[in-house]
Write an enzyme that holds these catalytic residues in place. Sequence first.
Site, PDB file in Angstrom:
ATOM      1  CG  ASN A  41      -0.705  -0.600   2.357  1.00 33.71           C
ATOM      2  OD1 ASN A  41       0.466  -0.828   2.582  1.00 33.71           O
ATOM      3  ND2 ASN A  41      -1.683  -0.902   3.192  1.00 33.71           N
ATOM      4  CB  CYS A  42       4.250   2.046   1.252  1.00 39.20           C
ATOM      5  SG  CYS A  42       3.894   1.488   2.922  1.00 39.20           S
ATOM      6  CE1 TYR A 427      34.432  12.436   3.478  1.00 36.56           C
ATOM      7  CE2 TYR A 427      36.584  11.892   4.428  1.00 36.56           C
ATOM      8  CZ  TYR A 427      35.807  12.660   3.571  1.00 36.56           C
ATOM      9  OH  TYR A 427      36.376  13.645   2.816  1.00 36.56           O
TER      10      TYR A 427
HETATM   11  P1  FAD Z   1      -3.394  -2.871   6.663  1.00 34.44           P
HETATM   12  O1  FAD Z   1      -2.097  -3.106   6.002  1.00 34.44           O
HETATM   13  O2  FAD Z   1      -4.190  -1.714   6.212  1.00 34.44           O
HETATM   14  O3  FAD Z   1      -4.256  -4.187   6.514  1.00 34.44           O
HETATM   15  C1  FAD Z   1      -5.525  -4.299   7.088  1.00 34.44           C
HETATM   16  C2  FAD Z   1      -6.341  -5.251   6.237  1.00 34.44           C
HETATM   17  O4  FAD Z   1      -7.371  -5.770   7.036  1.00 34.44           O
HETATM   18  C3  FAD Z   1      -7.012  -4.564   5.065  1.00 34.44           C
HETATM   19  O5  FAD Z   1      -6.609  -5.162   3.855  1.00 34.44           O
HETATM   20  C4  FAD Z   1      -8.489  -4.763   5.331  1.00 34.44           C
HETATM   21  O6  FAD Z   1      -9.227  -5.001   4.140  1.00 34.44           O
HETATM   22  C5  FAD Z   1      -8.505  -5.980   6.219  1.00 34.44           C
HETATM   23  N1  FAD Z   1      -9.669  -6.056   7.102  1.00 34.44           N
HETATM   24  C6  FAD Z   1     -10.124  -5.095   7.940  1.00 34.44           C
HETATM   25  N2  FAD Z   1     -11.196  -5.547   8.609  1.00 34.44           N
HETATM   26  C7  FAD Z   1     -11.422  -6.808   8.193  1.00 34.44           C
HETATM   27  C8  FAD Z   1     -12.389  -7.780   8.520  1.00 34.44           C
HETATM   28  N3  FAD Z   1     -13.329  -7.533   9.431  1.00 34.44           N
HETATM   29  N4  FAD Z   1     -12.334  -8.968   7.899  1.00 34.44           N
HETATM   30  C9  FAD Z   1     -11.376  -9.228   6.973  1.00 34.44           C
HETATM   31  N5  FAD Z   1     -10.442  -8.337   6.617  1.00 34.44           N
HETATM   32  C10 FAD Z   1     -10.449  -7.145   7.238  1.00 34.44           C
HETATM   33  N6  FAD Z   1       3.453   3.496   6.005  1.00 34.44           N
HETATM   34  C11 FAD Z   1       4.778   3.696   6.013  1.00 34.44           C
HETATM   35  O7  FAD Z   1       5.428   3.369   7.010  1.00 34.44           O
HETATM   36  N7  FAD Z   1       5.431   4.231   4.926  1.00 34.44           N
HETATM   37  C12 FAD Z   1       4.769   4.580   3.802  1.00 34.44           C
HETATM   38  O8  FAD Z   1       5.378   5.048   2.827  1.00 34.44           O
HETATM   39  C13 FAD Z   1       3.365   4.413   3.772  1.00 34.44           C
HETATM   40  N8  FAD Z   1       2.670   4.781   2.677  1.00 34.44           N
HETATM   41  C14 FAD Z   1       1.326   4.538   2.646  1.00 34.44           C
HETATM   42  C15 FAD Z   1       0.619   4.883   1.493  1.00 34.44           C
HETATM   43  C16 FAD Z   1      -0.738   4.645   1.432  1.00 34.44           C
HETATM   44  C17 FAD Z   1      -1.494   5.049   0.217  1.00 34.44           C
HETATM   45  C18 FAD Z   1      -1.403   4.029   2.527  1.00 34.44           C
HETATM   46  C19 FAD Z   1      -2.868   3.756   2.455  1.00 34.44           C
HETATM   47  C20 FAD Z   1      -0.712   3.694   3.674  1.00 34.44           C
HETATM   48  C21 FAD Z   1       0.657   3.942   3.742  1.00 34.44           C
HETATM   49  N9  FAD Z   1       1.390   3.624   4.886  1.00 34.44           N
HETATM   50  C22 FAD Z   1       2.736   3.837   4.906  1.00 34.44           C
HETATM   51  C23 FAD Z   1       0.738   3.067   6.075  1.00 34.44           C
HETATM   52  C24 FAD Z   1       0.867   1.545   6.124  1.00 34.44           C
HETATM   53  O9  FAD Z   1       0.438   1.013   4.915  1.00 34.44           O
HETATM   54  C25 FAD Z   1       0.040   1.010   7.276  1.00 34.44           C
HETATM   55  O10 FAD Z   1       0.547   1.560   8.460  1.00 34.44           O
HETATM   56  C26 FAD Z   1       0.100  -0.504   7.380  1.00 34.44           C
HETATM   57  O11 FAD Z   1      -0.345  -1.113   6.193  1.00 34.44           O
HETATM   58  C27 FAD Z   1      -0.761  -0.982   8.547  1.00 34.44           C
HETATM   59  O12 FAD Z   1      -0.786  -2.370   8.581  1.00 34.44           O
HETATM   60  P2  FAD Z   1      -2.041  -3.141   9.161  1.00 34.44           P
HETATM   61  O13 FAD Z   1      -1.760  -4.591   9.025  1.00 34.44           O
HETATM   62  O14 FAD Z   1      -2.371  -2.611  10.495  1.00 34.44           O
HETATM   63  O15 FAD Z   1      -3.245  -2.720   8.230  1.00 34.44           O
END
Ligand code: FAD
Length: 558
Positions: A41-42, A427
């Site tokens: 997603n990043c 360096y």
């Molecule tokens: P996520 O990776 O968001 O995964 C959660 C998943 O759970 C989702 O796919 C969702 O569909 C699923 N889900 C939710 N509820 C349910 C349910 N009830 N049943 C089944 N599935 C479910 N962070 C950085 O450190 N550097 C970056 O450059 C950066 N860039 C980013 C760019 C974008 C466009 C975005 C959106 C985020 C970015 N982030 C970045 C943030 C980073 O992606 C998130 O912090 C990270 O993905 C969080 O991980 P997670 O597992 O908590 O959630």
Amino acid sequence: MKYIIVGAVAGGASAAARLRRLNEHAEIIFFEKGEYISYANCGLPYYIGDVIKDRHKLFVQTATSFNKRFNIDVRTTTEVTGIDPSKKTVTALEQTTGRLYEESYDKLILSPGAEPIRPPLPGIASEGIFTLRNVKDTDYIKSFVQQKHIKKAIVIGAGFIGLEMAENFHDLGLDVTIIEMGNQILAPVDFPVAAIVQQHIRSKGVDLRLNVAVTGFSKSKKGVDVALNNGETITADMVLLSIGVRPDTRLAVAAGLKIGNARGIWVNEFLQTSNPDIYAVGDAIEFGNPITGQSMITYLAGPANKQGRICANNVVLGNVQKYHGSINTAIVKVFDMTVGTAGTAAKHLKAANINHIVSNTQNGSHVGYYPNSKQMNIQIAFSPDDGRLLSAQVVGYYGVDKRLDVLSSYIKQKGTIYDLIEFEHGYAPPYSSAKDPVNMASFVAENILLNRLKVFYWNELENLGPADILLDVRRIDEFDAGKIHGAINIPLDEIRSRLGEIPKEKNIYIYCEAGLRGYLVQRILKQNGYRYVSNLSGGYNLWKNCMAESRRAMVLQD
Ligand code: FAD
């Protein structure tokens, strides 16, 4: 053993793979309500901007490859709609068929992430208003831009994702406006650092508007009209709402799990929720910040991935590994610049009543005689008591990432500026200087702590009285090109011979371009009996950026 994981991207995928590595024989089921798992997603903003051209490259794993490699039962387009902690079951909804069924678990890991905030403003559901969180959003945005031949975009919210999107839209040739309610971009950094980046954004022709909020949207012939709280309405072909995210705690709340003060899922040091058989990781949890001690939510991929691994260790091996919290190290590319932050910004230290001193330094990314050296600003905050490093913000063109990561490591390890003085780096002229900018930042901090250097800040100039002397020690040509009102100019190399022109009994406020020459003059004056001598932190350069941005805000307010 039967493990269930909810959410199959950053934290969830990391936990699942680790579970399998630790237990080859467990049954592992992975629920993901979206179509895709373990995607980057990043990378989404860069795919929209055509920097990443091949859509397939966004997918680190597919359901099939994950199943093949890890023997994990991956169930995409299947939403977990409820948890029954007493029965140790989850209810799952297969979206394609509508089938609702129960699945039991021995241990459950929640990694549902965060959801973009969409405030209930009038017209928010109008066509052409997007948020960006997942691949589906990305596909919508990309096809909208291409098929509708979009020429103008408004990005609402100047956080990390908002800025990445603004840059990518701009690079696609769109006319971009950024609307930000706060008085600066990038809330985790302090104003002086933000001011440098703001000036850079403006230099690219992006219309950056601060201190202004959106009050509503309406569909118009030309696209979307965006109404602002200053009475203006601006029109664009599309709007990207990027005003922040909130932890997705719906399942946790419904299951009666404890929610913390920051409104995230509460977990203990083993990432275990208030129910011992349910663990949680990622954007949905809150955890104590190692610097302030306050509970907070971290929306970053690194911590989510690392928590996934720790959590799996604890699930399989029985609470063997503690999580120590995140210092929110983050970095973003903003056109040609990079800005990074680690630890707790000075404004947040102040709000948390944590005593600190701030220092700004400016040095070349590498030696000036090797091509392409560019100035880099480092702002650090440290404890006046023991020199412990509390935060670092780095902004520049080259080598920002490595300096940030070094500083972040010291902050995380509770290192001091004295430790940083001894920081040893590789360096050679293309990479650094014999004294790295990180060393330089610590030398200045040490001088402040040992009272060899007294500093004042850009926003304290207005406190100078009529009897105070503002002394510009740059060369005459630099002075003539731009100066601070009321300053007298005596260049560094003439100071010793012109001491008679500087009254000893007065308070002397010195500045130069970046701070170094001012420090040298301060040492000369102090050792010649001057009573009160102070040097402008970050120098004229930083002052100029800060003033340009604060004056602009004042003009808009008037
Ligand atoms: P996520 O990776 O968001 O995964 C959660 C998943 O759970 C989702 O796919 C969702 O569909 C699923 N889900 C939710 N509820 C349910 C349910 N009830 N049943 C089944 N599935 C479910 N962070 C950085 O450190 N550097 C970056 O450059 C950066 N860039 C980013 C760019 C974008 C466009 C975005 C959106 C985020 C970015 N982030 C970045 C943030 C980073 O992606 C998130 O912090 C990270 O993905 C969080 O991980 P997670 O597992 O908590 O959630």
